[in-house]
Design an enzyme around this catalytic site. Structure first.
Site, PDB file in Angstrom:
ATOM      1  N   ARG A  45       6.308   7.871  -0.322  1.00 46.85           N
ATOM      2  CA  ARG A  45       6.270   8.224   1.084  1.00 46.85           C
ATOM      3  C   ARG A  45       7.616   7.856   1.841  1.00 46.85           C
ATOM      4  O   ARG A  45       7.982   8.191   2.890  1.00 46.85           O
ATOM      5  CB  ARG A  45       4.935   7.637   1.958  1.00 46.85           C
ATOM      6  CG  ARG A  45       3.721   8.573   1.651  1.00 46.85           C
ATOM      7  CD  ARG A  45       2.624   7.964   2.414  1.00 46.85           C
ATOM      8  NE  ARG A  45       2.134   6.653   2.035  1.00 46.85           N
ATOM      9  CZ  ARG A  45       1.134   6.528   1.102  1.00 46.85           C
ATOM     10  NH1 ARG A  45       0.597   7.522   0.397  1.00 46.85           N
ATOM     11  NH2 ARG A  45       0.821   5.203   0.729  1.00 46.85           N
ATOM     12  N   GLU A  79      -3.502  -6.042  -6.409  1.00 48.10           N
ATOM     13  CA  GLU A  79      -4.752  -7.044  -6.303  1.00 48.10           C
ATOM     14  C   GLU A  79      -5.277  -7.171  -7.560  1.00 48.10           C
ATOM     15  O   GLU A  79      -5.721  -8.201  -8.121  1.00 48.10           O
ATOM     16  CB  GLU A  79      -5.882  -5.907  -5.773  1.00 48.10           C
ATOM     17  CG  GLU A  79      -6.930  -7.049  -5.014  1.00 48.10           C
ATOM     18  CD  GLU A  79      -7.714  -6.172  -4.055  1.00 48.10           C
ATOM     19  OE1 GLU A  79      -7.338  -4.869  -3.674  1.00 48.10           O
ATOM     20  OE2 GLU A  79      -8.883  -6.482  -3.850  1.00 48.10           O
TER      21      GLU A  79
HETATM   22  P1  AMP Z   1       2.095  -3.524  -0.685  1.00 41.94           P
HETATM   23  O1  AMP Z   1       2.940  -3.817  -1.757  1.00 41.94           O
HETATM   24  O2  AMP Z   1       0.833  -4.456  -0.625  1.00 41.94           O
HETATM   25  O3  AMP Z   1       2.692  -4.173   0.754  1.00 41.94           O
HETATM   26  O4  AMP Z   1       1.717  -2.161  -0.190  1.00 41.94           O
HETATM   27  C1  AMP Z   1       2.667  -1.162   0.159  1.00 41.94           C
HETATM   28  C2  AMP Z   1       2.329  -0.012  -0.463  1.00 41.94           C
HETATM   29  O5  AMP Z   1       1.046   0.470  -0.489  1.00 41.94           O
HETATM   30  C3  AMP Z   1       3.129   1.130   0.403  1.00 41.94           C
HETATM   31  O6  AMP Z   1       3.854   1.890  -0.669  1.00 41.94           O
HETATM   32  C4  AMP Z   1       2.035   2.076   1.112  1.00 41.94           C
HETATM   33  O7  AMP Z   1       2.355   3.031   1.205  1.00 41.94           O
HETATM   34  C5  AMP Z   1       0.843   1.598   0.231  1.00 41.94           C
HETATM   35  N1  AMP Z   1      -0.403   0.932   1.081  1.00 41.94           N
HETATM   36  C6  AMP Z   1      -1.065   0.091   1.061  1.00 41.94           C
HETATM   37  N2  AMP Z   1      -1.801  -0.491   1.885  1.00 41.94           N
HETATM   38  C7  AMP Z   1      -2.007   0.908   2.555  1.00 41.94           C
HETATM   39  C8  AMP Z   1      -2.744   1.493   3.749  1.00 41.94           C
HETATM   40  N3  AMP Z   1      -4.018   0.609   4.012  1.00 41.94           N
HETATM   41  N4  AMP Z   1      -2.864   2.497   4.031  1.00 41.94           N
HETATM   42  C9  AMP Z   1      -1.818   3.449   3.525  1.00 41.94           C
HETATM   43  N5  AMP Z   1      -1.032   2.931   2.484  1.00 41.94           N
HETATM   44  C10 AMP Z   1      -0.955   1.813   2.207  1.00 41.94           C
END
Ligand code: AMP
Length: 183
Positions: free
Chosen positions: A66, A103
């Site tokens: 995205r 996770e």
């Molecule tokens: P992180 O590495 O945990 O910061 O996760 C970020 C990535 O996961 C991004 O590319 C987001 O598009 C996706 N993502 C994680 N949590 C969500 C959420 N609650 N809603 C939408 N996309 C998420």
């Protein structure tokens, strides 16, 4: 240069919450309803353009997938290059890669070794739709630095501030999230 309250409301109201996607307990922030809302998409992109035109950037690096949508549009508006940071195995030329924790398990992203040009120190903005734990963005910032470029800032449309992703990433680079979600 931050969002006005009116701009924030327009963008915030265009993002749809999907409960229990992709699994129970997660509230997924759906930005497709921002993208197909011409007012919200235009307010967002104009804001990003106004903020970043003063940053003297040379590249926008968008995170798979995205981050490509906002990053490619912004790079075109600013008249600069766009670089995709992709999930492992998608880029055809020589890459450098970085693993990060999920996770459960690990994931890996990569970038072309020559993506930010021959000269060191190119000014790069990283962009994605959302920061949660910050694992993906941290790995992206590491990759940009490993190529010899400079990560000037990481930008997110949505920041989940109930997780400590933003705080951790701020140890490495400046962070800007337009909409902060507190719970
Ligand atoms: P992180 O590495 O945990 O910061 O996760 C970020 C990535 O996961 C991004 O590319 C987001 O598009 C996706 N993502 C994680 N949590 C969500 C959420 N609650 N809603 C939408 N996309 C998420």
């Amino acid at each position: 240069m931050t969002l006005s309250n009116t701009e924030r409301k327009i963008i915030e109201n265009s993002i749809r919450d999907i409960k229990d996607f992709p699994k129970k307990g997660i509230v997924f922030k759906d930005i497709t309803t921002l993208l197909n809302n011409k007012k919200a998409y235009s307010v967002l992109m104009n804001h990003l353009y106004t903020r970043y035109k003063a940053y003297d950037l040379e590249y926008i690096a968008g995170i798979d997938a995205r981050g490509f949508i906002f990053g490619a549009a912004l790079a075109q508006m600013l008249g600069i290059g766009f670089v995709p940071i992709r999930k492992k195995g998608k880029l055809p030329y020589t890459t450098i890669s970085e693993k990060y924790a999920l996770e459960y398990g690990v994931d890996e992203i990569e970038v072309h070794i020559d993506a930010f040009g021959k000269e060191k120190g190119a000014r790069v903005l990283i962009i994605d739709d959302l920061i949660a734990t910050g694992g993906t963005a941290n790995a992206a910032a590491t990759l940009v630095k490993q190529t010899g470029a400079e990560c000037v800032e990481c930008c997110f449309i949505i920041g989940l501030t109930f997780l400590d992703g933003i705080k951790k990433l701020e140890e490495k680079t400046d962070v800007y999230s337009l909409i902060e979600v507190q719970d």
